[in-house]
Design an enzyme around this catalytic site. Structure first.
Site, PDB file in Angstrom:
ATOM      1  N   HIS A 149      37.476  42.759  36.196  1.00 40.28           N
ATOM      2  CA  HIS A 149      36.199  43.164  36.784  1.00 40.28           C
ATOM      3  C   HIS A 149      36.240  44.654  37.181  1.00 40.28           C
ATOM      4  CE1 HIS A 149      32.538  42.820  39.170  1.00 40.28           C
ATOM      5  NE2 HIS A 149      33.176  43.355  40.195  1.00 40.28           N
ATOM      6  N   ASN A 201      26.276  47.905  43.887  1.00 38.62           N
ATOM      7  CA  ASN A 201      26.435  47.545  42.479  1.00 38.62           C
ATOM      8  C   ASN A 201      26.573  48.762  41.572  1.00 38.62           C
ATOM      9  OD1 ASN A 201      26.363  44.700  42.690  1.00 38.62           O
ATOM     10  ND2 ASN A 201      24.196  44.856  43.166  1.00 38.62           N
ATOM     11  N   ARG A 242      26.356  20.277  52.866  1.00 39.06           N
ATOM     12  CA  ARG A 242      25.344  21.327  53.139  1.00 39.06           C
ATOM     13  C   ARG A 242      25.880  22.475  53.988  1.00 39.06           C
ATOM     14  NH1 ARG A 242      22.241  16.711  53.940  1.00 39.06           N
ATOM     15  NH2 ARG A 242      21.112  16.143  52.063  1.00 39.06           N
ATOM     16  N   LYS A 249      28.754  36.972  49.552  1.00 41.14           N
ATOM     17  CA  LYS A 249      28.304  36.541  48.221  1.00 41.14           C
ATOM     18  C   LYS A 249      29.361  35.601  47.651  1.00 41.14           C
ATOM     19  CE  LYS A 249      25.450  40.387  46.638  1.00 41.14           C
ATOM     20  NZ  LYS A 249      25.320  41.460  45.629  1.00 41.14           N
ATOM     21  N   HIS A 264      27.978  48.368  38.130  1.00 43.93           N
ATOM     22  CA  HIS A 264      28.104  46.941  37.838  1.00 43.93           C
ATOM     23  C   HIS A 264      27.196  46.457  36.709  1.00 43.93           C
ATOM     24  CE1 HIS A 264      30.543  47.004  41.391  1.00 43.93           C
ATOM     25  NE2 HIS A 264      30.725  45.704  41.392  1.00 43.93           N
ATOM     26  N   ARG A 282      21.646  47.056  49.898  1.00 43.65           N
ATOM     27  CA  ARG A 282      22.879  46.409  49.436  1.00 43.65           C
ATOM     28  C   ARG A 282      23.072  46.564  47.932  1.00 43.65           C
ATOM     29  NH1 ARG A 282      25.722  40.697  51.212  1.00 43.65           N
ATOM     30  NH2 ARG A 282      27.459  40.908  49.747  1.00 43.65           N
ATOM     31  N   HIS A 330      29.026  44.608  34.011  1.00 47.56           N
ATOM     32  CA  HIS A 330      28.820  43.184  33.710  1.00 47.56           C
ATOM     33  C   HIS A 330      28.573  42.981  32.218  1.00 47.56           C
ATOM     34  CE1 HIS A 330      27.625  41.666  37.994  1.00 47.56           C
ATOM     35  NE2 HIS A 330      28.905  41.935  37.864  1.00 47.56           N
ATOM     36  N   GLU A 335      36.821  49.611  42.973  1.00 49.50           N
ATOM     37  CA  GLU A 335      35.816  49.324  44.003  1.00 49.50           C
ATOM     38  C   GLU A 335      35.965  50.289  45.176  1.00 49.50           C
ATOM     39  OE1 GLU A 335      33.347  47.261  43.484  1.00 49.50           O
ATOM     40  OE2 GLU A 335      34.027  45.711  42.093  1.00 49.50           O
ATOM     41  N   LYS A 350      31.035  48.712  53.580  1.00 49.75           N
ATOM     42  CA  LYS A 350      30.387  47.471  53.166  1.00 49.75           C
ATOM     43  C   LYS A 350      29.809  46.739  54.364  1.00 49.75           C
ATOM     44  CE  LYS A 350      30.326  43.579  50.203  1.00 49.75           C
ATOM     45  NZ  LYS A 350      30.843  42.895  49.045  1.00 49.75           N
ATOM     46  N   GLU A 357      20.418  41.428  50.199  1.00 48.09           N
ATOM     47  CA  GLU A 357      20.167  42.375  49.107  1.00 48.09           C
ATOM     48  C   GLU A 357      18.680  42.518  48.772  1.00 48.09           C
ATOM     49  OE1 GLU A 357      23.255  42.625  46.075  1.00 48.09           O
ATOM     50  OE2 GLU A 357      21.729  43.197  44.639  1.00 48.09           O
TER      51      GLU A 357
HETATM   52  P1  NAD Z   1      41.370  37.436  40.728  1.00 52.23           P
HETATM   53  O1  NAD Z   1      40.916  36.637  41.858  1.00 52.23           O
HETATM   54  O2  NAD Z   1      41.314  36.850  39.370  1.00 52.23           O
HETATM   55  O3  NAD Z   1      42.859  37.912  41.009  1.00 52.23           O
HETATM   56  C1  NAD Z   1      43.499  38.707  40.068  1.00 52.23           C
HETATM   57  C2  NAD Z   1      44.876  38.164  39.675  1.00 52.23           C
HETATM   58  O4  NAD Z   1      45.803  38.498  40.684  1.00 52.23           O
HETATM   59  C3  NAD Z   1      44.945  36.666  39.509  1.00 52.23           C
HETATM   60  O5  NAD Z   1      45.791  36.371  38.434  1.00 52.23           O
HETATM   61  C4  NAD Z   1      45.563  36.215  40.815  1.00 52.23           C
HETATM   62  O6  NAD Z   1      46.245  35.003  40.701  1.00 52.23           O
HETATM   63  C5  NAD Z   1      46.508  37.337  41.095  1.00 52.23           C
HETATM   64  N1  NAD Z   1      46.840  37.561  42.484  1.00 52.23           N
HETATM   65  C6  NAD Z   1      45.987  37.530  43.530  1.00 52.23           C
HETATM   66  N2  NAD Z   1      46.619  37.931  44.627  1.00 52.23           N
HETATM   67  C7  NAD Z   1      47.892  38.175  44.290  1.00 52.23           C
HETATM   68  C8  NAD Z   1      49.032  38.615  45.001  1.00 52.23           C
HETATM   69  N3  NAD Z   1      48.965  38.943  46.303  1.00 52.23           N
HETATM   70  N4  NAD Z   1      50.189  38.739  44.336  1.00 52.23           N
HETATM   71  C9  NAD Z   1      50.256  38.450  43.005  1.00 52.23           C
HETATM   72  N5  NAD Z   1      49.214  38.072  42.270  1.00 52.23           N
HETATM   73  C10 NAD Z   1      48.052  37.933  42.920  1.00 52.23           C
HETATM   74  O7  NAD Z   1      40.557  38.820  40.641  1.00 52.23           O
HETATM   75  P2  NAD Z   1      39.938  39.804  41.724  1.00 52.23           P
HETATM   76  O8  NAD Z   1      39.955  41.121  41.092  1.00 52.23           O
HETATM   77  O9  NAD Z   1      40.566  39.628  43.056  1.00 52.23           O
HETATM   78  O10 NAD Z   1      38.449  39.302  41.852  1.00 52.23           O
HETATM   79  C11 NAD Z   1      37.546  39.371  40.785  1.00 52.23           C
HETATM   80  C12 NAD Z   1      36.425  38.410  41.048  1.00 52.23           C
HETATM   81  O11 NAD Z   1      35.748  38.794  42.245  1.00 52.23           O
HETATM   82  C13 NAD Z   1      35.372  38.368  39.969  1.00 52.23           C
HETATM   83  O12 NAD Z   1      35.085  37.026  39.699  1.00 52.23           O
HETATM   84  C14 NAD Z   1      34.171  39.059  40.594  1.00 52.23           C
HETATM   85  O13 NAD Z   1      32.956  38.557  40.097  1.00 52.23           O
HETATM   86  C15 NAD Z   1      34.352  38.718  42.030  1.00 52.23           C
HETATM   87  N6  NAD Z   1      33.712  39.659  42.951  1.00 52.23           N
HETATM   88  C16 NAD Z   1      32.910  39.147  43.904  1.00 52.23           C
HETATM   89  C17 NAD Z   1      32.303  39.992  44.814  1.00 52.23           C
HETATM   90  C18 NAD Z   1      31.492  39.417  45.941  1.00 52.23           C
HETATM   91  O14 NAD Z   1      30.839  40.176  46.654  1.00 52.23           O
HETATM   92  N7  NAD Z   1      31.538  38.120  46.139  1.00 52.23           N
HETATM   93  C19 NAD Z   1      32.519  41.371  44.744  1.00 52.23           C
HETATM   94  C20 NAD Z   1      33.350  41.854  43.743  1.00 52.23           C
HETATM   95  C21 NAD Z   1      33.944  40.989  42.855  1.00 52.23           C
HETATM   96  N1  GLY Z   2      29.838  43.391  45.497  1.00 56.98           N
HETATM   97  C1  GLY Z   2      28.502  43.710  45.822  1.00 56.98           C
HETATM   98  C2  GLY Z   2      27.982  43.048  47.042  1.00 56.98           C
HETATM   99  O1  GLY Z   2      28.686  42.362  47.720  1.00 56.98           O
HETATM  100  O2  GLY Z   2      26.827  43.176  47.339  1.00 56.98           O
END
Ligand code: NAD
Ligand code: GLY
Length: 360
Positions: free
Chosen positions: A263, A243, A119, A141, A246, A239, A250, A183, A225, A235
Site C-alpha cells: 500500500h 488521501n 452491533r 476507518k 491514494h 479528512r 489505489h 505515509e 491525523k 470525511e
Molecule cells: P500489513 O498489515 O499487511 O503488514 C505488513 C506485513 O508486515 C505483514 O506481512 C505483517 O504480517 C508484517 N508485520 C506486521 N508487523 C510486524 C512486525 N512488528 N514484525 C514483523 N512483521 C510484521 O500492512 P500495513 O502496511 O501495516 O497495512 C496496510 C493495510 O492498511 C492496507 O490494507 C490498507 O488499506 C490499510 N490502511 C488503512 C488505513 C485506515 O485508515 N484504516 C490507512 C492506511 C492503510
Molecule cells: N488513511 C486516510 C484516513 O484515515 O482518512
C-alpha cells in the site's frame, strides 16, 4: 513515552507512543469487560502473541485468539467471518474487547469485526507496522476489500486506545518500514513543510530503525491525523486530504492485484503523480516536484509504476470513494506543504501524468 489524544468528545481516546511499552499497565484501564479476543496473523503469532496473552491473562481477563493468514489478499469477507466464528465459539458477549495485534490489514479487519459483532463491541489497536502506527490505527476507518475495489466495505469504528511500540518495529522487514515512511512523508507534503525538512535531515536514521527518531515521526504524524480526524471524523471535508496520492495509488494496487505492491509503495508513486499534476497545473515548481521525488526515493520507495493501460487505470480511479455525483476529485498540492481537494484539474494533463510516470 509520549501521549496524544484524538479529541472526539466522549469517545476521546489516547495514543501511547514509545519503546518497550507495557501492555498490562497501559491497556488495562481501557478493557471494560472480562473477555478479550486478540486478532492477529500467523507472522505476529510467532513474534508477540504469547506475550500479550500472558499479560492480559495475568490481569484476570478471559483471553481468546483468532489467528488469520498473513497478507492483503486475505482482507476479505471470508476471513472476516473467521473472527465472528472465533467470537461466537468463545461465547463472547457485548462487553467484550477485540484487540488488533498487527499491521493495517489486521487493524482494519479486527476493527470492522468489532463494529459488527453484536452491533458493536469495544476495540483496541496495537499497531505493529510503521504504516499502521502513523495512519491506519488512528481515526476509526475499518473494513475489507472487494474484488472490485479496495476497502469498499467497512465502517467507522474508533478504538478505546492505541498503543504504538517502536520496539515492535525491530522485526519489521525493511520494505515494510519504507512503506510506512510513505505515509509519514504524506503528512509532510500535505501540511507541514518543517516536517519535510526534518525528514530530509533524518531519513537515514529512520531507515536504520533509530527508535527515538521513529517515535518522533510517529508522534508528529499522529498529531496531524488526530487533529484532522477530530475536525472531520466522517470525511465530509478536510479528512479527504489524508488521501494524498491514494486515488492514483489505489488504481496501481488494484490493477496489480492486492499484495503485489505494498500500500505504501503505491501511495508513494501516487504522491509523485499528484505532485506532477500539481506542477503541470502551475501550482508547485519543478524544484518542488523534484524535492518530492527525492524524499520518496531516499525512503527507498518507487516513483513510477509498471505499465498499466490508461483506460484500466482510469476505471480503477473512477471507483475511488472521493467520486461524488460521478465526478472525480483529487488531492493535489496548491503549494508544497499545502494540499487541497479539488475537481478543478485538467483531465488531459492527468492522463499525461499517468502515462509519463510509468516505467519503461
Ligand atoms: P500489513 O498489515 O499487511 O503488514 C505488513 C506485513 O508486515 C505483514 O506481512 C505483517 O504480517 C508484517 N508485520 C506486521 N508487523 C510486524 C512486525 N512488528 N514484525 C514483523 N512483521 C510484521 O500492512 P500495513 O502496511 O501495516 O497495512 C496496510 C493495510 O492498511 C492496507 O490494507 C490498507 O488499506 C490499510 N490502511 C488503512 C488505513 C485506515 O485508515 N484504516 C490507512 C492506511 C492503510
Ligand atoms: N488513511 C486516510 C484516513 O484515515 O482518512
Amino acid at each position: 513515552m509520549q501521549t496524544l489524544h484524538v479529541e472526539l468528545g466522549d469517545r476521546r481516546y489516547p495514543i501511547f507512543i514509545g519503546s518497550q511499552l507495557d501492555p498490562k499497565t497501559l491497556l488495562a484501564p481501557y478493557i471494560k469487560g472480562q473477555q478479550v479476543m486478540i486478532v492477529t496473523n500467523t507472522t505476529l503469532e510467532q513474534l508477540y502473541l504469547s506475550h500479550y496473552v500472558h499479560d492480559l491473562e495475568s490481569l484476570g481477563k478471559k483471553v481468546a485468539t483468532c489467528v488469520l493468514p498473513d497478507g492483503e489478499k486475505y482482507k476479505n469477507l471470508e476471513n472476516l467471518n473467521l473472527i465472528f466464528d472465533a467470537l461466537l465459539e468463545a461465547g463472547f458477549n457485548r462487553d467484550c474487547t477485540v484487540l488488533a495485534l498487527g499491521g493495517g490489514v489486521i487493524g482494519d479487519m479486527a476493527g470492522f469485526a468489532s463494529a459488527c459483532f453484536q452491533r458493536g463491541v469495544y476495540f483496541i489497536q496495537v499497531p505493529t507496522t510503521l504504516l499502521s502506527q502513523v495512519d491506519s490505527s488512528v481515526g476509526g476507518k475499518t473494513g475489507i476489500n472487494h474484488p472490485l475495489g479496495k476497502n469498499m466495505i467497512g465502517a467507522f469504528k474508533q478504538p478505546e486506545v492505541v498503543m504504538a511500540d517502536m520496539a515492535q518495529l525491530r522485526t519489521l522487514p525493511a520494505r515494510e518500514l519504507s512503506a510506512g515512511l510513505a505515509e509519514v512523508i504524506k503528512y509532510a507534503l500535505l501540511g507541514d513543510l518543517e516536517f519535510l525538512a526534518w525528514l530530509e535531515q533524518h531519513m537515514d536514521g529512520l531507515l536504520a530503525g533509530d527508535e527515538s527518531l521513529l517515535a518522533q515521526a510517529v508522534y508528529r504524524s499522529c498529531a496531524h491525523k488526530a487533529r484532522i480526524v477530530a475536525n472531520d471524523e466522517k470525511e465530509q471535508g478536510e479528512r479527504a486530504l489524508l488521501n494524498l496520492g491514494h486515488t492514483f495509488g489505489h488504481a496501481i494496487e488494484s490493477y496489480l492485484g492486492y499484495g503485489k505492491w505494498l500500500h505504501g509503495e503505491a501511495v508513494a508513486t501516487g504522491m509523485v503523480m499528484a505532485a506532477d499534476l500539481s506542477q503541470r497545473m502551475g501550482w508547485i515548481s519543478a524544484e518542488d516536484l523534484q524535492r518530492t521525488k527525492n524524499i520518496i526515493q531516499r525512503a527507498k520507495l518507487p516513483i513510477s509504476c509498471p505499465k498499466i493501460p490508461l483506460d484500466e487505470f482510469l476505471s480503477y480511479m473512477a471507483h475511488d470513494k472521493k467520486v461524488l455525483n460521478g465526478q472525480l476529485r483529487l488531492v493535489l498540492l496548491q503549494q508544497l506543504g499545502q494540499a487541497v481537494i479539488t475537481k478543478e484539474f485538467d483531465v488531459e494533463k492527468m492522463k499525461q501524468v499517468i502515462l509519463e510516470n510509468q516505467a519503461e
